[in-house]
Design a protein around this motif. Structure first.
Motif, PDB file in Angstrom:
ATOM      1  N   TYR A  21       0.818  -1.208   0.000  1.00 56.15           N
ATOM      2  CA  TYR A  21       0.000   0.000   0.000  1.00 56.15           C
ATOM      3  C   TYR A  21       0.857   1.265   0.000  1.00 56.15           C
ATOM      4  CZ  TYR A  21      -3.959   2.943   1.592  1.00 56.15           C
ATOM      5  OH  TYR A  21      -4.954   3.876   1.716  1.00 56.15           O
ATOM      6  N   ASP A  22       0.816   2.020  -1.073  1.00 54.02           N
ATOM      7  CA  ASP A  22       1.329   3.389  -1.143  1.00 54.02           C
ATOM      8  C   ASP A  22       0.159   4.248  -1.593  1.00 54.02           C
ATOM      9  OD1 ASP A  22       3.890   2.727  -0.445  1.00 54.02           O
ATOM     10  OD2 ASP A  22       4.689   2.772  -2.484  1.00 54.02           O
ATOM     11  N   ALA A  23      -0.325   5.146  -0.740  1.00 51.74           N
ATOM     12  CA  ALA A  23      -1.531   5.894  -1.083  1.00 51.74           C
ATOM     13  C   ALA A  23      -1.660   7.121  -0.179  1.00 51.74           C
ATOM     14  CB  ALA A  23      -2.772   5.002  -0.956  1.00 51.74           C
ATOM     15  N   GLU A  24      -2.803   7.807  -0.313  1.00 53.52           N
ATOM     16  CA  GLU A  24      -3.146   8.974   0.522  1.00 53.52           C
ATOM     17  C   GLU A  24      -2.111  10.090   0.376  1.00 53.52           C
ATOM     18  OE1 GLU A  24      -4.408   7.784   4.537  1.00 53.52           O
ATOM     19  OE2 GLU A  24      -4.393   5.708   3.830  1.00 53.52           O
ATOM     20  N   ALA A  25      -1.632  10.286  -0.837  1.00 52.72           N
ATOM     21  CA  ALA A  25      -0.573  11.273  -1.067  1.00 52.72           C
ATOM     22  C   ALA A  25      -1.139  12.677  -1.217  1.00 52.72           C
ATOM     23  CB  ALA A  25       0.206  10.906  -2.324  1.00 52.72           C
ATOM     24  N   THR A  26      -0.481  13.653  -0.608  1.00 48.61           N
ATOM     25  CA  THR A  26      -0.781  15.064  -0.823  1.00 48.61           C
ATOM     26  C   THR A  26       0.537  15.807  -1.033  1.00 48.61           C
ATOM     27  OG1 THR A  26      -0.748  15.600   1.555  1.00 48.61           O
ATOM     28  CG2 THR A  26      -2.878  14.971   0.598  1.00 48.61           C
ATOM     29  N   VAL A  27       0.455  16.964  -1.662  1.00 43.90           N
ATOM     30  CA  VAL A  27       1.644  17.685  -2.100  1.00 43.90           C
ATOM     31  C   VAL A  27       1.673  19.074  -1.487  1.00 43.90           C
ATOM     32  CG1 VAL A  27       3.003  18.417  -4.091  1.00 43.90           C
ATOM     33  CG2 VAL A  27       1.486  16.436  -4.282  1.00 43.90           C
ATOM     34  N   SER A  28       2.827  19.491  -1.008  1.00 46.67           N
ATOM     35  CA  SER A  28       2.984  20.844  -0.478  1.00 46.67           C
ATOM     36  C   SER A  28       3.215  21.812  -1.628  1.00 46.67           C
ATOM     37  CB  SER A  28       4.161  20.917   0.502  1.00 46.67           C
ATOM     38  OG  SER A  28       5.388  20.840  -0.205  1.00 46.67           O
ATOM     39  N   VAL A  33       6.047  15.667  -1.190  1.00 48.38           N
ATOM     40  CA  VAL A  33       4.897  14.769  -1.120  1.00 48.38           C
ATOM     41  C   VAL A  33       4.910  14.034   0.205  1.00 48.38           C
ATOM     42  CG1 VAL A  33       3.740  12.793  -2.194  1.00 48.38           C
ATOM     43  CG2 VAL A  33       4.963  14.448  -3.626  1.00 48.38           C
ATOM     44  N   VAL A  34       3.752  13.952   0.877  1.00 47.72           N
ATOM     45  CA  VAL A  34       3.605  13.120   2.057  1.00 47.72           C
ATOM     46  C   VAL A  34       2.569  12.050   1.735  1.00 47.72           C
ATOM     47  CG1 VAL A  34       1.840  14.604   3.140  1.00 47.72           C
ATOM     48  CG2 VAL A  34       3.230  13.086   4.555  1.00 47.72           C
ATOM     49  N   PHE A  35       2.817  10.812   2.198  1.00 45.36           N
ATOM     50  CA  PHE A  35       1.908   9.725   1.870  1.00 45.36           C
ATOM     51  C   PHE A  35       2.000   8.631   2.933  1.00 45.36           C
ATOM     52  CE2 PHE A  35       5.954   8.573   0.086  1.00 45.36           C
ATOM     53  CZ  PHE A  35       6.017   7.184   0.066  1.00 45.36           C
ATOM     54  N   THR A  36       1.057   7.692   2.865  1.00 49.66           N
ATOM     55  CA  THR A  36       1.027   6.547   3.779  1.00 49.66           C
ATOM     56  C   THR A  36       1.517   5.315   3.044  1.00 49.66           C
ATOM     57  OG1 THR A  36      -0.792   7.425   5.101  1.00 49.66           O
ATOM     58  CG2 THR A  36      -0.477   5.055   5.151  1.00 49.66           C
ATOM     59  N   SER A  37       2.364   4.532   3.716  1.00 51.03           N
ATOM     60  CA  SER A  37       2.910   3.319   3.101  1.00 51.03           C
ATOM     61  C   SER A  37       3.043   2.217   4.146  1.00 51.03           C
ATOM     62  CB  SER A  37       4.284   3.594   2.479  1.00 51.03           C
ATOM     63  OG  SER A  37       4.836   2.404   1.932  1.00 51.03           O
ATOM     64  N   VAL A  38       2.893   0.980   3.677  1.00 54.40           N
ATOM     65  CA  VAL A  38       3.066  -0.186   4.539  1.00 54.40           C
ATOM     66  C   VAL A  38       4.430  -0.816   4.339  1.00 54.40           C
ATOM     67  CG1 VAL A  38       2.169  -1.950   2.944  1.00 54.40           C
ATOM     68  CG2 VAL A  38       1.755  -2.184   5.430  1.00 54.40           C
ATOM     69  N   ARG A  39       5.333  -0.144   3.635  1.00 56.14           N
ATOM     70  CA  ARG A  39       6.632  -0.721   3.267  1.00 56.14           C
ATOM     71  C   ARG A  39       7.493  -1.084   4.473  1.00 56.14           C
ATOM     72  NH1 ARG A  39       9.161   3.172  -0.647  1.00 56.14           N
ATOM     73  NH2 ARG A  39       6.995   3.471  -1.252  1.00 56.14           N
ATOM     74  N   SER A  40       7.245  -0.472   5.636  1.00 50.41           N
ATOM     75  CA  SER A  40       8.022  -0.796   6.828  1.00 50.41           C
ATOM     76  C   SER A  40       7.397  -1.921   7.645  1.00 50.41           C
ATOM     77  CB  SER A  40       8.153   0.448   7.718  1.00 50.41           C
ATOM     78  OG  SER A  40       6.890   0.796   8.264  1.00 50.41           O
ATOM     79  N   GLY A  41       6.236  -2.421   7.216  1.00 50.03           N
ATOM     80  CA  GLY A  41       5.511  -3.420   7.989  1.00 50.03           C
ATOM     81  C   GLY A  41       4.389  -2.831   8.810  1.00 50.03           C
ATOM     82  N   GLY A  66      -2.208   8.208   8.698  1.00 55.38           N
ATOM     83  CA  GLY A  66      -2.659   8.501   7.348  1.00 55.38           C
ATOM     84  C   GLY A  66      -3.378   9.827   7.225  1.00 55.38           C
ATOM     85  N   GLY A  67      -3.780  10.120   5.994  1.00 53.94           N
ATOM     86  CA  GLY A  67      -4.552  11.317   5.707  1.00 53.94           C
ATOM     87  C   GLY A  67      -3.810  12.603   5.991  1.00 53.94           C
ATOM     88  N   ALA A  68      -2.516  12.636   5.697  1.00 52.01           N
ATOM     89  CA  ALA A  68      -1.692  13.792   6.078  1.00 52.01           C
ATOM     90  C   ALA A  68      -1.822  14.936   5.078  1.00 52.01           C
ATOM     91  CB  ALA A  68      -0.233  13.377   6.190  1.00 52.01           C
ATOM     92  N   PHE A  69      -1.725  16.165   5.599  1.00 53.38           N
ATOM     93  CA  PHE A  69      -1.681  17.379   4.788  1.00 53.38           C
ATOM     94  C   PHE A  69      -0.591  18.305   5.325  1.00 53.38           C
ATOM     95  CE2 PHE A  69      -5.936  16.126   3.499  1.00 53.38           C
ATOM     96  CZ  PHE A  69      -5.990  16.557   2.177  1.00 53.38           C
ATOM     97  N   PHE A  70       0.018  19.048   4.412  1.00 52.36           N
ATOM     98  CA  PHE A  70       0.957  20.098   4.784  1.00 52.36           C
ATOM     99  C   PHE A  70       0.210  21.384   5.120  1.00 52.36           C
ATOM    100  CE2 PHE A  70       3.608  17.424   2.011  1.00 52.36           C
ATOM    101  CZ  PHE A  70       4.791  17.361   2.725  1.00 52.36           C
ATOM    102  N   ASN A  71       0.859  22.249   5.898  1.00 55.36           N
ATOM    103  CA  ASN A  71       0.367  23.614   6.028  1.00 55.36           C
ATOM    104  C   ASN A  71       0.804  24.407   4.796  1.00 55.36           C
ATOM    105  OD1 ASN A  71       3.116  23.884   6.582  1.00 55.36           O
ATOM    106  ND2 ASN A  71       2.815  25.270   8.303  1.00 55.36           N
ATOM    107  N   GLN A  72       0.438  25.687   4.752  1.00 58.02           N
ATOM    108  CA  GLN A  72       0.633  26.440   3.514  1.00 58.02           C
ATOM    109  C   GLN A  72       2.092  26.598   3.112  1.00 58.02           C
ATOM    110  OE1 GLN A  72      -1.384  29.873   2.319  1.00 58.02           O
ATOM    111  NE2 GLN A  72      -3.396  29.233   3.015  1.00 58.02           N
TER     112      GLN A  72
END
Length: 212
Positions: A21-28, A33-41, A66-72
Motif C-alpha cells: 500500500y502506497d496511497a493517501e498522497a498530498t503535495v505541499s 509529497v507526504v503519503f502513507t505506506s506499509v513498506r516498513s511493515g 494517514g490522511g496527512a496534509f501540509f500547512n501552507q
C-alpha cells in the motif's frame, strides 16, 4: 487495503515502487509529497520529492498513520492516527494488517514538523477524528469528528489549536460533515456533507464563507 502505487499527474510517471500500500498522497506548495505506506511493515507516513527521490520515513509508532496534509508553507504536517494502550488491540491491528485490512474506529489528530519531528497529539477523546487540514495561518487544525455523539454516528467539523488546548465545534448537523479544506486566502471553507440529501447516503460538496 488494496495494493497502491503513487503517480505524478500530467505525463504519468510512477514515483513509488514498493509492494503493498502506497496511497493517501498530498503535495505541499514547494513540491514535497507526504503519503502513507506499509513498506516498513506498518502503516506509516513517508515523504519524498515529487520525482520520488529523497524518501524519508516520518512516523514509526505502531498504529495507522494517514490522511496527512501540509500547512501552507510546507513546514508542518497534520494527520490522523491510531495509537494503542491495550496490547490486545495492538495485536489485533497487526493481525488484520497482515491480511491487508484495517479497522480504525479510534483515531486522534496529530501535528509535527514536515520532517516528522516535534510530534504533538491534539485530540484525546478516543473517538473517530479524521480529515485534518490546517487553517491558513497554521494556528489550528480543522477536522471531522463524532466526539459529540454517544452513538458515534454523527460527524461534525471541529477545530483545535496546534497546542491541543482549545477545541471548538464548527458545524452542527445531524448527519455527516467531513474532509474540510480552506482556500489559500482563508476566506472560504469547502467540505463534504450528507446534509440536504436528495436520496439516502448521498454526499455532496459545500462551500461556506469563513469568519474567524
Amino acid at each position: 487495503l488494496t495494493d497502491g502505487t503513487i503517480y505524478l499527474s500530467g505525463a504519468l510517471v510512477n514515483i513509488t515502487n514498493s509492494p503493498g500500500y502506497d496511497a493517501e498522497a498530498t503535495v505541499s506548495r514547494n513540491g514535497r509529497v507526504v503519503f502513507t505506506s506499509v513498506r516498513s511493515g506498518d502503516l506509516e507516513l513517508w515523504s519524498m520529492n515529487s520525482d520520488g527521490s529523497d524518501l524519508v520515513q516520518l512516523t514509526d509508532t505502531p498504529g495507522y498513520d494517514g490522511g496527512a496534509f501540509f500547512n501552507q508553507d510546507g513546514t508542518k504536517i497534520c494527520w490522523r492516527a491510531s495509537r494503542f494502550t491495550d496490547p490486545e488491540k495492538e495485536k489485533e491491528y497487526f493481525r488484520l494488517l497482515e491480511k491487508g485490512l484495517v479497522r480504525p474506529s479510534e483515531l486522534e489528530i496529530f501535528v509535527a514538523d514536515a520532517d516528522g519531528r516535534n510530534v504533538t497529539q491534539l485530540t484525546w477523546n478516543g473517538k473517530a477524528n479524521f480529515g485534518p487540514f490546517f487553517l491558513p495561518d497554521s494556528s489550528a487544525v480543522i477536522f471531522s469528528s463524532n466526539q459529540a455523539d454517544p452513538r458515534g454516528r454523527i460527524f461534525d467539523l471541529w477545530m483545535v489549536d496546534v497546542l491541543g488546548e482549545e477545541v471548538q465545534q464548527v458545524t452542527f448537523n445531524d448527519s455527516f460533515d467531513g474532509f474540510p479544506m480552506f482556500s489559500w486566502d482563508g476566506k472560504r471553507l469547502a467540505f463534504a456533507s450528507n446534509r440536504d440529501n436528495a436520496k439516502e447516503r448521498e454526499t455532496n460538496l459545500f462551500v461556506a464563507d469563513w469568519v474567524p
